[in-house]
Design an enzyme around this catalytic site. Structure first.
Site, short mmCIF file in Angstrom:
data_model
loop_
_atom_site.label_atom_id
_atom_site.label_comp_id
_atom_site.label_asym_id
_atom_site.label_seq_id
_atom_site.Cartn_x
_atom_site.Cartn_y
_atom_site.Cartn_z
N LYS A 1 58.88 64.11 65.55
CA LYS A 1 57.75 64.55 64.73
C LYS A 1 58.21 65.50 63.62
CE LYS A 1 54.22 62.50 66.77
NZ LYS A 1 53.42 61.46 66.08
N TYR B 1 57.85 68.01 75.69
CA TYR B 1 57.66 67.15 74.51
C TYR B 1 59.01 66.64 74.00
CZ TYR B 1 54.91 65.44 70.57
OH TYR B 1 54.26 64.65 69.64
#
Length: 257
Positions: free
Chosen positions: A164, A157
């Site tokens: 995020k 990720y």
């Protein structure tokens, strides 16, 4: 049953009929909201139009590239002219360079990639709120989409997890800024779902398998799970909730793996 009759909602980030934003748009439409949908470029317009054609209330469709302040300002001007005020903003936009979503984080992260990921995935939410804050009705609600990779290391990720994390902090500061206008800001941290965006993450099927095995509910979530939570967060039932990240992940976030 939640009713959004007479509410006007802007939905940003529809990429396909399988996207979370599409599901949220359909839920808001069923609840009676009048929608405005955006598309990033001409390539994505047919996909957004397809969603629009399936809605009960015909929505307005407008262009907006979130990397451009001028386009965001133009979007606000068009909506103000046509709708005067709005009540709901759904931000479901994120982007990172594909080659930075695999392998070793430090080996693949670049200055340019870092800027792009934060610009589209986090700053754009602030940019929209800043431009629209004067035309959001009291008791309005803004929501965005996050992921557990903001708080825990998720394989591959990488830069998106950092972006995020920025987005979730962004939500808190935006909530403080807009609270005096009686406008709420929250995030939904959704579990992994097979969407167009997820296809860019290396090893995504492995993530799905782990969540199904380890989460308390022993399953993966679907877009309906997320859109139902979104419907609650944009309704008056959640008038006392702001600055929060709500996990919709079958409880996976509470498990040590």
């Amino acid at each position: 049953m939640i009713s959004l009759k007479n509410k006007k909602a802007l939905v940003i980030g529809i990429a396909s009929d399988r996207s979370i934003a599409s599901s949220i748009a359909k839920s808001l439409d069923k609840a009676g909201a009048e929608l405005i949908l955006t598309y990033q470029n001409e390539k994505l317009l047919p996909r957004v139009q397809k969603i629009a054609d399936d809605l009960l209330i015909k929505p307005m469709i407008l262009p907006c590239d979130l990397s451009s302040d001028a386009e965001i300002a133009n979007l606000r001007e068009q909506i103000e002219q046509s709708h005067n005020k709005i009540d709901i903003i759904v931000h479901s936009a994120a982007f990172a360079k594909r080659d930075e979503l695999t392998g070793n984080y430090l080996e693949n992260v670049t200055r340019e990639g870092f800027k792009i990921a934060h610009d589209i995935s986090s700053y754009s939410f602030s940019a929209i709120a800043k431009e629209f804050k004067d035309i959001i009705n009291p008791e309005g609600s803004l929501i965005t989409l996050s992921y557990i990779g903001a708080n825990q290391v998720v394989k591959n990720y990488n830069i998106m997890g950092v972006a995020k994390a920025s987005l979730e902090a962004n939500v808190k500061y935006m909530a403080a800024s807009l609270g005096e206008n009686n406008v709420r800001v929250n995030a939904i941290s959704a579990g992994p779902i097979k969407t167009l965006a997820a296809s860019g993450i290396s090893g995504f099927n492995d993530i799905l398998k782990i969540v199904a095995e380890k989460s308390p509910l022993k399953r993966n979530i679907n877009t309906d799970d997320v859109s139902n939570t979104a419907l609650f967060l944009v309704s008056n039932l959640s008038n006392g909730i702001t600055g929060q990240t709500i996990y919709v992940d079958a409880g996976f976030n509470i498990v040590s793996v």
